[in-house]
Structures are given as structure tokens and as C-alpha cells.
Design an enzyme around this catalytic site. Sequence first.
Site, PDB file in Angstrom:
ATOM      1  N   HIS A 163      16.675  11.829-102.345  1.00  0.00           N
ATOM      2  CA  HIS A 163      17.927  11.600-101.614  1.00  0.00           C
ATOM      3  C   HIS A 163      19.083  12.237-102.389  1.00  0.00           C
ATOM      4  O   HIS A 163      19.097  12.222-103.616  1.00  0.00           O
ATOM      5  CB  HIS A 163      18.184  10.093-101.477  1.00  0.00           C
ATOM      6  N   GLU A 193       6.739   3.258 -95.859  1.00  0.00           N
ATOM      7  CA  GLU A 193       6.927   4.201 -96.984  1.00  0.00           C
ATOM      8  C   GLU A 193       5.938   3.944 -98.109  1.00  0.00           C
ATOM      9  O   GLU A 193       5.670   2.803 -98.497  1.00  0.00           O
ATOM     10  CB  GLU A 193       8.351   4.117 -97.548  1.00  0.00           C
ATOM     11  N   GLY A 234      15.180  12.861 -97.725  1.00  0.00           N
ATOM     12  CA  GLY A 234      15.902  13.774 -98.615  1.00  0.00           C
ATOM     13  C   GLY A 234      15.927  15.185 -98.078  1.00  0.00           C
ATOM     14  O   GLY A 234      15.730  16.151 -98.816  1.00  0.00           O
ATOM     15  N   ASN A 245      21.215  13.188 -94.426  1.00  0.00           N
ATOM     16  CA  ASN A 245      22.465  12.449 -94.492  1.00  0.00           C
ATOM     17  C   ASN A 245      23.494  13.173 -95.357  1.00  0.00           C
ATOM     18  O   ASN A 245      24.575  13.515 -94.900  1.00  0.00           O
ATOM     19  CB  ASN A 245      22.202  11.036 -95.045  1.00  0.00           C
ATOM     20  N   ASP A 292      17.185   2.419 -91.525  1.00  0.00           N
ATOM     21  CA  ASP A 292      16.686   3.288 -92.596  1.00  0.00           C
ATOM     22  C   ASP A 292      16.460   2.437 -93.854  1.00  0.00           C
ATOM     23  O   ASP A 292      17.368   1.720 -94.286  1.00  0.00           O
ATOM     24  CB  ASP A 292      17.752   4.378 -92.854  1.00  0.00           C
ATOM     25  N   HIS A 293      15.273   2.503 -94.425  1.00  0.00           N
ATOM     26  CA  HIS A 293      14.938   1.758 -95.653  1.00  0.00           C
ATOM     27  C   HIS A 293      15.229   0.254 -95.553  1.00  0.00           C
ATOM     28  O   HIS A 293      15.856  -0.320 -96.455  1.00  0.00           O
ATOM     29  CB  HIS A 293      15.680   2.333 -96.868  1.00  0.00           C
TER      30      HIS A 293
HETATM   31  P1  13P Z   1      19.643  13.041 -97.847  1.00  0.00           P
HETATM   32  O1  13P Z   1      20.892  12.217 -97.973  1.00  0.00           O
HETATM   33  O2  13P Z   1      19.227  13.647 -99.127  1.00  0.00           O
HETATM   34  O3  13P Z   1      19.761  14.029 -96.741  1.00  0.00           O
HETATM   35  O4  13P Z   1      18.466  12.030 -97.457  1.00  0.00           O
HETATM   36  C1  13P Z   1      18.592  11.238 -96.305  1.00  0.00           C
HETATM   37  C2  13P Z   1      17.466  10.295 -96.196  1.00  0.00           C
HETATM   38  O5  13P Z   1      16.348  10.566 -96.591  1.00  0.00           O
HETATM   39  C3  13P Z   1      17.735   9.006 -95.549  1.00  0.00           C
HETATM   40  O6  13P Z   1      16.653   8.142 -95.622  1.00  0.00           O
END
Ligand code: 13P
Length: 284
Positions: A180, A134, A209, A232, A82-83
Site C-alpha cells: 500500500h 486475505e 497496492g 487509492n 476494504d480490510h
Molecule cells: P494503494 O493506496 O497503494 O493504491 O493501495 C490501495 C489498496 O490496496 C486498498 O486496499
Amino acid sequence: MPLVSMNEFLPKAKENKFAVGQFNINNLEFVQAITDAGIETNSPLIFGVSEGALKYMGIEYTVAMAQAAAAKSGLPIALHLDHGSTFEVAMKCIRAGFSSVMFDGSHHSFEDNIRLTKEVVKAAHAMGVSVEGELGTIGGTEDDLTVDEEHATLAKPEEAIRFWEETGVDALAIAVGTAHGMYKGEPKIHFDIIEAVTSKIPVPVVLHGGSGVPDDAIQKAIAAGVGKINVNTENQVACTTTIREVLAKDANIYDPRKYLVPARDAIKATVLEKIRLFGSSNQA
Ligand code: 13P
């Protein structure tokens, strides 16, 4: 089943208008809870791993836990960075066994983002690994990185279309108003941007998010062409609130299993709700 690329299920998600949840993993209990929810609903799954979580769990444990979950469940599960911030971290993950990576070049100029993402796509695709890119800047806090709302910039549809044409990413995260972390008010999602992009490219848009977004907005986003939704914070809140409650009720607890079992159940309940909302039940 071995870990799979997101291309095992994302094209179907886009075609049949459902979304696959990326549930970030933070430890063994998250892996178990998410997998159990996936088994109960027969849903494909994406385990998201941020660079911070990778550092916390260690790359060997991360891959081993995900492989065990895929083997035990028989579900199509993608283990997804992720990222990812550099080409190097993406390659390190692929070498270790990740089946999918995100390269987040959104902090670079548009042209540099295209150039850097293309390099990751070329290498990853040669190894059968899917790539998410992204565009635009998603606000909020993830790990140690905070982007305040003022600096969050929405993606421009014509740039997003060109970005896909040049990079060939398998999924495209675009900033459309979500952030997020938990929201103070209700997020204003720009469904028109999602639709303008997904109607012109064959791959789904990713909604980052996903925590705290109202159910009807999630459904509208999926109808507009979102095929992957990241969650998350809501799982973290479910986990930690439960641990706090259990410990507050009984100060004599010292066995971690006494609070981790209810915490794991709480994460599973949250994931079950999301899977049902995203429409990915019985799509494994
Ligand atoms: P949240 O923590 O807001 O659910 O976002 C998770 C996310 O986008 C991980 O890349």
C-alpha cells in the site's frame, strides 16, 4: 441500478482476462470522479471504503453517495468494505447497504483466518453480499496501519488454495510483493504465485497496492489471473497535488469549489487511465 455484489462482474473478469478497479472513496468528489470515469468508459466499478474512510465520511453518507452514483450511472457498482477487521464491522456495513465486504484475517493464524473468514462468508452470502479474503501480509501504509517490508510475508500457493476451498470467498487477496502507498523502487511482483493459485481456484486473485505499479507489470498480473486491482494512493496524490498547485497560484481563493473542481478532474483522469489499463472498458 441498485448496488451489486462483485459476483455481477468478477467471474466474467476472470474468464475474459480483465480486471475491475477498486477505487477507494474518501469524499463526494472521489465518488463523482470515479463514477464519471466509469460512465465515460462503460466500466463496472468497485468503491472501496476503508474503516478509516468510513469513520471520516460516516456510514449513512457513504451508502447514500454510492447508491446515488449507481442510480445515476446505471453501472454495476459494488460498495465494498476494504480490510474489514472484525465480523461486527462487516455486519454493520451489510446492514447499512454495502453490497460487498473484505474480511482481512491475515494478522491471525492461518487456521483462525479460515475460521473467522468462513463466519463472514456464511452471513454475507445469505444476504447476497460478496466477500474478499486475505492471505499473507501486504506491506506499506494504509490509514493508520503500517506493515514494514520486513514483516510483509508472501502467500504460499498451497495455503491459498486450501483457504479458498474452506472459506468459499468470492475473491482472494494474496500478498505477492505489492504494498500500500507509493513505492520507493519498483515492486517485485511474484507472478508465479498468482498463476499457481488462480489456475487451481475458480475466483480471481486481488492485487492490493495498485498505485505506482508499472503498466507492463499490471498487464502481466492480469494475464496471470488477477481480476480486481485496488487503487487509492495515486488518486489521493492526484487530488492533493492539484489542490496545492491551484492554491499556490492564487492566495485569494476561498471558495472550495475553485480547487475541488480541478482536483476532481485530476482524480477522474487517473481513474480513466487505470480503467483502460485494466481492460474493463465496455464490460459494464
Ligand atoms: P494503494 O493506496 O497503494 O493504491 O493501495 C490501495 C489498496 O490496496 C486498498 O486496499
